[in-house]
Structures are given as structure tokens and as C-alpha cells.
Design an enzyme around this catalytic site. Structure first.
Site, short mmCIF file in Angstrom:
data_model
loop_
_atom_site.label_atom_id
_atom_site.label_comp_id
_atom_site.label_asym_id
_atom_site.label_seq_id
_atom_site.Cartn_x
_atom_site.Cartn_y
_atom_site.Cartn_z
N ASP A 193 0.78 2.68 3.61
CA ASP A 193 -0.10 3.65 3.23
C ASP A 193 0.62 4.85 3.26
O ASP A 193 0.22 5.99 3.74
CB ASP A 193 -1.18 3.73 3.97
CG ASP A 193 -2.51 4.72 3.69
OD1 ASP A 193 -2.35 4.88 2.49
OD2 ASP A 193 -3.43 4.90 4.25
N ASP A 242 -8.65 2.59 -3.24
CA ASP A 242 -8.14 3.23 -2.05
C ASP A 242 -8.25 4.62 -2.10
O ASP A 242 -7.63 5.32 -3.05
CB ASP A 242 -6.90 2.70 -1.73
CG ASP A 242 -6.39 3.44 -0.36
OD1 ASP A 242 -6.97 2.92 0.59
OD2 ASP A 242 -5.21 4.10 -0.65
N HIS A 252 2.29 14.44 0.89
CA HIS A 252 1.37 15.40 0.40
C HIS A 252 2.33 16.83 0.29
O HIS A 252 3.39 16.58 1.30
CB HIS A 252 0.28 15.64 1.41
CG HIS A 252 -0.75 14.66 1.26
ND1 HIS A 252 -1.51 14.69 0.00
CD2 HIS A 252 -1.16 13.85 2.30
CE1 HIS A 252 -2.58 13.62 0.41
NE2 HIS A 252 -2.27 13.01 1.65
N HIS A 303 -11.05 -0.25 0.67
CA HIS A 303 -10.73 0.83 1.65
C HIS A 303 -12.13 0.80 2.42
O HIS A 303 -13.22 1.34 1.84
CB HIS A 303 -10.22 2.13 0.74
CG HIS A 303 -10.64 3.54 1.70
ND1 HIS A 303 -9.43 4.17 1.74
CD2 HIS A 303 -11.58 3.94 2.12
CE1 HIS A 303 -9.72 5.15 2.64
NE2 HIS A 303 -11.02 5.11 2.89
N HIS A 312 -5.48 -0.89 5.48
CA HIS A 312 -5.53 -0.14 6.52
C HIS A 312 -6.38 -0.36 8.06
O HIS A 312 -7.55 0.66 8.11
CB HIS A 312 -5.32 1.36 6.47
CG HIS A 312 -6.20 1.97 5.20
ND1 HIS A 312 -7.68 1.74 5.55
CD2 HIS A 312 -5.98 2.64 4.45
CE1 HIS A 312 -8.18 2.15 4.24
NE2 HIS A 312 -7.11 2.87 3.59
N ARG A 329 2.18 9.10 -6.17
CA ARG A 329 1.73 10.18 -6.77
C ARG A 329 1.88 10.64 -8.47
O ARG A 329 1.41 11.71 -8.85
CB ARG A 329 2.14 11.61 -5.77
CG ARG A 329 1.75 11.46 -4.50
CD ARG A 329 0.50 11.65 -4.26
NE ARG A 329 0.04 11.49 -2.73
CZ ARG A 329 -1.02 10.77 -2.27
NH1 ARG A 329 -1.74 10.11 -2.92
NH2 ARG A 329 -1.43 10.82 -1.12
N HIS A 351 0.81 -1.31 -0.07
CA HIS A 351 0.02 -0.06 -0.13
C HIS A 351 0.90 1.19 0.12
O HIS A 351 1.43 1.82 1.09
CB HIS A 351 -0.97 0.06 1.27
CG HIS A 351 -2.03 0.92 1.20
ND1 HIS A 351 -3.13 0.61 1.61
CD2 HIS A 351 -2.13 2.21 0.69
CE1 HIS A 351 -4.01 1.74 1.63
NE2 HIS A 351 -3.23 2.87 1.03
#
Lengths: 424, 305, 187
Positions: free
Chosen positions: A303, A150, A307, A177, A230, A60, A56
């Protein structure tokens, strides 16, 4: 291709041994491991693990190359001890066609730091309305086996049923998810004492648990494999235990942050702690750790969610959810008490099996692909966001001192990390 | 004294009492011919309002001006804020302007906490999302003390949309600190999950709570909550949780009725109740200026540079 | 401010004993009577903390000497100080003026020690916002010198030459439990 002789590494049964790495495979183990002209790596005191596998990861690219690229994410992964990562489909454009998954796959090969295995979207544009061309992605060069929306839940039960059924044709697996969207409208953090106090809209545990229960029953009904992304609550663990006892083919992952951090982190209103599913209270954290030890939860997956600064240096409510994980996962799971064997199982052997990554997750033995990582178990390090290889800085562990450090990582016999530094 | 006022929990009993006592002295000044004091001369107070709230902004502005501070109103409408400038960039601008205090009103819970990490001056929370509104709680406590002579041991019922109310959160914390006993009253849908951890009792039955209440504080209830199924209809809400003249008779003789404003007359409070002598709604506004003067003085007056 | 001062036996040198302090207060009361035609139209305003009991004592002595009651009030100057940034916030005290105000009166400000003059400056500013006295005068128990502003007292109990390294402590029974004036070396 350089031959490497790793001397004195402790393999996961605890004994120190030598490993000869030649032509991309482990050529010899133990006393036989001698190689003329081999470059010797002194691994005295280090632990040799099968290269870690992340089910996972958000890389990007395409779309948000300012936050991460396949290459920067691959480098972060290698530094974290990974040799394979599964790249989630919520890129821009969404990885819902053979074209996009092949692009990500090729970018991964070009970077050459880890095997990047694309995950395909379940539905077109992650919109939850129509199935994406799952078969085309499965038969593409990327050979997609895991499908996931997800970031979004496949909320429509009929659509979820169809997806579970459809991927059986190519031994696929749907990674859900689990988040009932009607119960999490505007949700910002775990719904409980802390959210009540902070005035942040709550994300109730039941929104996750209801979907896991539903999907486990659906998977049973249609005889499919289901993977739960998750897992974050004690209630989810109970449902998974029940499903597994019933023989339902469900697997589940937990993230390092859900094993370590609790919802009280939100008190700072620093969105570096905003993540989806949210951080939960300590009782859930304890249940997740126990479930991982018991095997009810099968794997640890990062995960890893980079960002850009502007998406995190803002008000909590406006921030995007997610946190970095690749470079800290090993140390975090070590800090919560996983043994080296448990780490090999939960971060390498089992995720490789779930993801169908046959070259990965194998303990060093003559003839197996030389995907492995050497870890200094005695080292400690303090997490400095600016020193991470990821393009983003949103690690929730900034300033924390964590145990264990990756010294070297080998991908098919070639070092991607040496002396704790990426080779390129 | 504390540097920022982000939450009513930032005030311990001594500091909270100091604010109320100081506000009482400030209130004496309101009767003077010259209402202005030189105390904060040369200091800059920025009102940074991301939400329309004329009454709160004017109250802070009047307070700052009576203390001779320079006041800059920075409202989200018609400024770079509405053009997408981030809170952080705005914070850095205010920092460069030498703001000694920033009074911030924001629709996002915790925005003042974030701001406080980016500016050197004091940050005063003038209402953040569904989190807190500490100066409202201070002026409510001031009003109760002025009317009833004490706070310790007072029974205060806070009625309505507790879930979305920053006024309720701040009042629960402050009133508990000052020794009052708070009961939160509303339909179960409008009491947050996790409310059990608050230092307050809860009830779904307004009629059962009123006979023992010294203070009843009616919270504003937005009609739109109906659309999210928090309650079936305005009529049912006001029948079960609205305060009208008939229900007000259940209150003890001395009890007062409060509302933080703006009111929805006919929804949570009937016009005859709002305008009755028991209602403190107009006093609350006047007391707001004194309390905000006290807070500005205590936070800024002692600021060490 | 407002707390009793510690009165250890070894703390500095006594400038005025209790009896001397009483005589000094009497002398100021007499001076006021002489210069103000029997304290006609006077109002005494004490500056907290120790100016307040001093003003009350002066009013009582004036009444004892001449039989006329002089109003004694309180003028809190906290919000007018110019040293907030340096010395921090203090709790506000009440201000109480004579019931018929101070307009057209002779206001006599009363404080314990006159030093830099900044307190008196703040008091003059505060007074300006409260009304318009006919005359403003200043009475202090001790003038220790080192003025930083062009301010002088009209009535001085005792001039005490001091060094800046010294501090003058006025102790009054109402606040401190005993009457005494001391000179101490600053720590």
C-alpha cells in the site's frame, strides 16, 4: 545482454549455490552454473529471493507526478527488491478505461525497472455508481486482471455482486478496500482508547469487518474470487478464517505497517502515521502476524502511498492518509520475524499467483525468468526519508534501524539494482 | 515548569497547583487601581485563532496585556490563513516575527502539537478540535477551589456531549491529577468508545448522579448532533440530560453548577439554573483572565533564551 | 529562595553572630525612630523572603522602645523583576499592605542584603502601582556594595566590603532556624 554468474547465494532452502543468468532466464543453478565471459557477482552471505511482487502500489501517475511517477515508484520498488508492482487505479484521471491502464502500462515498460501491472477501477471514477469497462481493460495491452476502487470501498452491495460476477468472464479478481463508508464519516484513526483521548474521530474495526463478511458471502454466492486489501483487524482475520474454511475463494493482504506499528503512533499528531485503514492496537497487530504465519492472510502488500509534503506537513485532520512502503517492506517484515522462505511465499510466490503474473514469483531454477533479488541478511540500515528513491518523504520509519538490505535486483536477467544502488 | 501547554496532562499535581496558586495572586491584582504588571514587557504573544471564539481570545488578550506583553491577534478571517496558507507557513511567519508565545485555537485536534514542532516559542492550546482546552480546565478547577475550598475528593459530574468536548477531556485529566472524582454523564452515543480507559466513572443517568455531586458541569450540546442521530430530539435530550430547577433540587445544598459557555439556554441548562446563585458561569469568565495570566507568566517568565 | 539555607559548620566566615545581629536590628530601629520623629506615619514593607521577618522584628523593636505600633507588611516583587529571563519563574508570594494603605505615608522598604540594587528598583516599581507614599526609604541589614543602579539605603545595619566572588548569607530563625550572617566564597 550481459551474462551474470551469481556465486554463493543462499537460496531459500538455506544452501549456498551459484546461479547463471543468461538471456533473461536462470540458465543454470549449482555446479553446472559456469559461464564463459560472465560477470561474476560475489553473493557470499547473501540470500537470493524470487523478485518481490506488490499487489498494492500507488504510483500517482497520471495526476500527482509531484508525489510519485511511474519511474520514481519503479525505482523505489527495485531498490526494495521488487520486480513487479500492481499499480492502483486511483490516479487522475482514474484508471477506469483501457486508455489509462495502457498509459500506465507503457510508462512502466519505458521505465523498465519493474513490471508495472495496472489495476483497473471497478466503478467509473471510483464513484461507486456504475461499473467501469472492465472487459475493455482486461483485453487491453495492459491485460488487467485485478480490479479495485482502492481508496474507496465498493460499498453498494448490489454493485459489488455484479463486479464479482462480471470479472469471472476473464478470470478477474476484485480487490476490495473494505470500509463501510457510513461508519467512517470523518474518521481519522482507529476508534478506541487512543482516539478517545486524542479527540480524533474513530474508524471502528467493524467498518472493515462488516464489509469483509458481506463480500465473502457475496463471493460465495456468485462463485467468484475476492481479494481483501490491507486487512487490519483481528476480527477480519476471524472472518477470513471462517470464509476460507468454508471454501470461499478469498485471499487477503496485510501491509508491513499494520504488522509493525500501532495506533499509539497518532499521539504525536504527526500525519506521517495517518493511513487508511488506520494503525490498530497491539492485539490486532499480533493477530495479523499470527494470521500471516498461519496463511489466513495470504500476502504482504505495501500500500505504498506517496504524498507530497504539503499533504503531510499539516494538521492530522487535513492530511491525506497513506505511507511509503516499497523501500522498507522487506526489512519491516524481516524485523517482525518472517523467515526468508515466508518472505518468498508472502511477498513473491503467492502475490504473483493471485495477480496472474506468471513470469514472477518463481524460485530460481533452470529456465525460469530471471526475476530475483539478492539480500544481505546481516546488514542493518537506518531509514532516512531524504535518501529514499520515492519522490515523497512520508515514511513512518524515519530514524528506525531495520534489518536486511537489498543488494541487487534482476528483472528478466537485467540488473535494476547493483551494490544497493539503482542502475539508473 | 513546562515549555508548552498542549494538554492538561502536561501538568503534574505540583505544577497544576502552582498555576492555581499563582492565579490566586494574579486575581488579587484585579482589585488594584493599576492592573498592569511589567512582567512580560518586551515579550510577544500571538493569538492565532482559526476558530471564532471571542471570549477565549479576549481572555488571553487581557491576560497578556495585564502582564505588559505585546499582543498580536492573528485571526483566520481576513488574513492569509483563510487564503490557504498552511499552518506550517504561518508558524514560520510567527517564528520570524519573534513570537515568544503562540496561543492557538484550531478546529483540528492536535494542531497545537504540530505548531509546537515548528516554532521555538511556547505554544498554548486554547482549544483544539475535539481534543483539549487546558486553560478552560484550569479556570474550572480554580473556580471549584475558590467556591468549595478544595479539589481533593470533590465529586464532579460532567454532563452532556463528552464525545465532542475538549472541555471534558481536559477537565477529566486535570481534575484526576488534583484528586477530584469525575463522573461523565450523557447518552451512550455521546460518550466515546474507549472512555473506559479514562480516569473517570461514567453514567447514563443524571438523576442518579446529582445527589452525590459537589459540582455539576453542563457541557454545550450542539443541535446539529441531532442530525447525526446522536439523540432523537432536543426535547428528549433536555428531558433526560438537561439541568432545570426541578432537577437542581436533587443536588446537595453546597453544590455548584458550571458551564464553559456559550450556553444553549433551554437545551442543556434552563435559564433559571444558569442565573441562580449556585451558577459560577460569570465567575468562570473572570477567573479565566487570572488563570491565563498565571499560565503566561509561568511559561514565559521562565523561558530561557 | 524561601528555603532554609544549609548551615554547615565549615560554610564560610561568620560576620554577625546571633547576638550581634540582634544588636544591629536594635540599632536600625533606633535610627528609624530618630530620623522619623518616632516612626510617625511609618509603614515597614518587607521584601521576601528575609526582608519580611526583618520588617516584623523592626516593628516589634520600635514598639518595644517607644510603645507605638508600626504596621509591617509584605511587598512581593516577583512580577517586577527584570531578570526573569535569566533566573526563571518563581512562585509568587502574597503582597500585604497596611489596612489603611500606603498613600501619604512614609514607607520603609526592608531587605536583608543590598547588592546590585535591582531588587529595590523592582520594589519601587511595584510600590508605584500600589499607591503614592509621601516618602520611600530603604532599610537593609547588610550593604555589601557593588551597586549597579543609583540606589542607596537610608538605614544600614552593617557595611560589609565584599568581592564579587563572595556571597553574603543572612540566616534568620523564622526562615532558617538560626540567626547569623556569613560571608562565603562562591562555588
Amino acid at each position: 545482454m550481459t551474462t551474470y554468474l551469481i556465486k554463493g547465494a543462499a537460496i531459500v532452502d538455506g544452501s549456498a549455490t551459484d546461479l547463471l543468468i543468461r538471456d533473461g532466464v536462470v540458465a543454470a543453478v549449482g555446479r553446472d552454473a559456469t559461464g564463459r565471459g560472465a560477470e561474476v557477482i560475489d553473493a557470499d552471505g547473501l540470500v537470493a529471493l524470487p523478485g518481490l511482487v506488490d499487489l498494492h502500489t500507488h504510483l500517482r501517475e497520471p495526476g500527482r507526478e509531484d508525489a510519485e511517477t511511474v519511474e520514481s515508484g519503479s525505482r523505489a520498488a527495485a531498490l526494495g527488491g521488487y520486480t513487479a508492482v500492481c499499480a492502483m487505479a486511483n490516479t487522475d484521471p482514474v484508471a477506469d478505461t483501457a486508455g489509462v491502464v495502457e498509459q500506465v502500462y507503457r510508462l512502466g515498460r519505458a521505465a523498465g525497472l519493474v513490471d508495472v501491472q495496472p489495476i483497473g477501477a471497478v466503478t467509473v471514477g471510483l464513484a461507486g455508481e456504475r461499473l467501469a469497462e472492465l472487459g475493455a481493460m482486461a483485453t487491453s495491452a495492459a491485460r488487467v486482471r485485478i480490479f479495485s476502487d482502492d481508496g474507496h470501498c465498493v460499498a453498494d452491495p448490489r454493485l459489488m455482486r455484479r463486479a464479482l460476477e462480471y470479472v469471472k468472464a476473464f478470470d478477474g479478481i476484485v480487490a476490495q478496500h473494505a470500509e463501510e463508508p457510513r461508519l467512517t464519516v470523518g474518521a481519522q484513526m482507529h476508534e478506541g482508547d487512543v482516539s478517545a483521548r486524542l479527540g480524533l474521530t474513530g474508524w471502528p474495526a467493524v467498518a472493515e469487518e462488516a464489509i469483509i463478511a458481506r463480500d465473502a458471502l457475496l463471493a460465495e454466492h456468485v462463485g467468484s474470487r475476492l481479494h481483501i486489501c490491507h486487512v487490519s483487524t483481528a476480527g477480519s482475520v476471524e472472518i477470513l478464517r471462517w470464509a476460507k474454511q468454508r471454501g470461499i475463494r478469498v485471499t487477503a493482504e496485510v501491509t508491513p505497517h499494520h504488522l509493525l506499528l500501532t495506533d499509539t503512533r497518532a499521539e504525536s499528531y504527526d500525519p506521517v502515521f495517518k493511513v487508511n485503514p488506520p494503525l490498530r492496537p497491539s492485539a490486532d497487530v499480533a493477530a495479523l502476524r499470527a494470521a500471516l504465519a498461519e496463511g489466513v492472510i495470504d500476502v504482504v502488500a505495501t500500500d505504498h502511498a506517496p504524498h507530497a509534503v504539503e499533504d503531510k506537513e499539516c494538521e492530522w485532520g487535513y492530511a491525506r492518509p497513506g505511507m511509503l512502503g516499497l523501500e522498507t517492506a522487506l526489512s519491516v517484515v524481516r524485523s517482525v520475524g518472517l523467515s526468508w522462505d515466508a518472505i518468498a511465499t508472502r511477498l513473491s510466490r503467492v502475490p504473483a499467483r493471485i495477480g496472474g503474473l506468471t513470469e514472477h514469483g518463481q524460485d530460481p531454477a533452470p529456465g525460469v525468468p530471471a526475476n530475483l533479488t539478492l539480500v544481505d541478511p546481516a546488514a542493518t540500515w537506518t531509514v532516512d526519508p531524504a535518501a529514499l528513491a520515492s519522490r515523497s518523504r512520508n515514511t513512518p520509519y524515519a530514524g528506525m534501524t531495520l534489518p536486511a538490505r537489498v543488494v541487487a535486483t534482476f528483472l528478466r536477467g537485467s540488473p535494476t539494482v547493483l551494490d544497493g544502488k539503482a542502475v539508473r | 515548569m513546562i515549555r508548552h501547554l498542549l494538554s492538561a496532562a502536561d501538568l503534574d499535581a505540583d505544577n497544576a497547583t502552582l498555576v492555581l496558586d499563582t492565579a490566586a495572586e494574579m486575581a488579587n491584582l484585579a482589585g488594584r487601581e493599576v492592573k498592569k504588571l511589567p512582567t512580560l514587557r518586551g515579550r510577544t504573544v500571538v493569538n492565532l485563532f482559526y476558530e471564532d471564539s471571542t471570549r477565549t481570545r479576549i481572555s488571553f488578550e487581557a491576560a497578556a496585556k495585564r502582564l505588559s506583553a505585546d499582543v498580536i491577534n492573528f485571526s483566520a478571517k481576513g488574513s492569509s490563513v483563510s487564503k490557504g496558507e498552511s499552518l506550517k507557513d504561518t508558524a514560520l511567519t510567527l517564528q520570524a516575527m519573534g513570537a515568544d508565545a503562540v496561543v492557538i485555537r484550531h478546529s483540528a485536534s492536535g494542531a497545537p502539537h504540530r505548531l509546537a514542532t515548528w516554532v521555538d516559542g511556547s505554544v498554548l492550546n486554547a482549544g483544539d478540535g475535539t481534543h483539549e482546552h487546558p486553560t478552560q480546565a484550569l479556570l474550572d478547577a480554580y473556580t471549584m477551589r475558590a467556591r468549595l475550598g478544595r479539589l481533593d475528593g470533590l465529586a464532579v459530574a460532567i454532563v452532556g456531549d463528552v464525545l465532542h468536548s475538549r472541555v471534558a477531556r481536559s477537565n477529566v485529566l486535570l481534575l484526576h491529577t488534583l484528586g477530584a472524582r469525575v463522573t461523565l454523564v450523557g447518552p451512550p452515543t455521546l460518550l466515546p468508545v474507549g472512555v473506559d480507559a479514562w480516569p473517570a466513572k461514567t453514567s447514563y443517568d443524571l438523576d442518579a448522579v446529582l445527589p452525590d455531586a459537589d459540582v455539576v458541569m453542563m457541557l454545550r450540546v450542539q443541535r446539529e448532533r441531532m442530525d447525526d442521530a446522536y439523540f432523537p430530539s432536543v426535547r428528549e435530550y433536555s428531558r433526560r440530560y438537561g439541568l432545570d430547577a426541578v432537577r437542581m433540587r436533587k443536588l446537595p445544598e453546597h453544590a455548584i453548577v458550571m458551564h464553559p459557555g456559550p450556553m444553549n439556554r433551554g437545551m442543556e441548562i434552563s435559564p433559571d439554573v444558569a442565573d441562580s446563585p449556585r451558577s459560577t458561569i460569570v465567575e468562570q469568565v473572570a477567573n479565566g483572565v487570572s488563570v491565563r495570566m498565571a499560565v503566561l507568566y509561568l511559561l514565559l517568565g521562565g523561558q530561557h533564551k | 529562595m524561601g528555603h532554609p539555607r544549609t548551615a554547615g559548620p565549615a560554610a564560610g566566615k561568620t560576620i554577625l553572630t546571633s547576638a550581634e545581629l540582634a544588636r544591629v536590628v536594635d540599632r536600625i530601629a533606633h535610627q528609624i525612630l530618630e530620623k522619623t520623629e518616632g516612626a510617625r506615619d511609618c509603614a515597614l514593607l518587607g521584601i521576601p523572603t528575609r526582608g519580611v521577618p526583618l520588617a516584623r522584628r523592626l516593628a516589634a523593636r520600635i514598639e518595644a522602645f517607644e510603645g507605638n505600633a508600626v504596621p509591617a507588611g509584605v511587598l512581593d516583587i516577583t512580577l517586577y523583576r527584570d531578570d526573569l529571563r535569566l533566573r526563571g519563574t518563581r512562585a509568587l508570594g502574597p503582597t500585604s499592605l497596611p489596612t489603611d494603605g500606603i498613600d501619604a505615608r512614609r514607607v520603609i522598604l526592608v531587605d536583608d542584603v543590598l547588592f546590585s540594587g535591582r531588587t529595590v528598583r523592582a520594589a519601587l516599581d511595584a510600590l508605584k502601582d500600589l499607591g503614592r507614599p509621601r516618602v520611600v526609604q530603604l532599610a537593609v541589614l547588610v550593604d555589601r556594595g557593588h551597586r549597579e543602579l543609583p540606589i542607596r539605603a537610608d538605614y544600614v545595619g552593617k557595611n560589609i566590603p565584599t568581592a564579587l566572588t563572595e556571597s553574603v548569607h543572612v540566616l534568620l530563625t523564622e526562615v532558617d532556624g538560626l540567626d547569623e550572617v556569613r560571608l562565603e566564597e562562591k562555588h
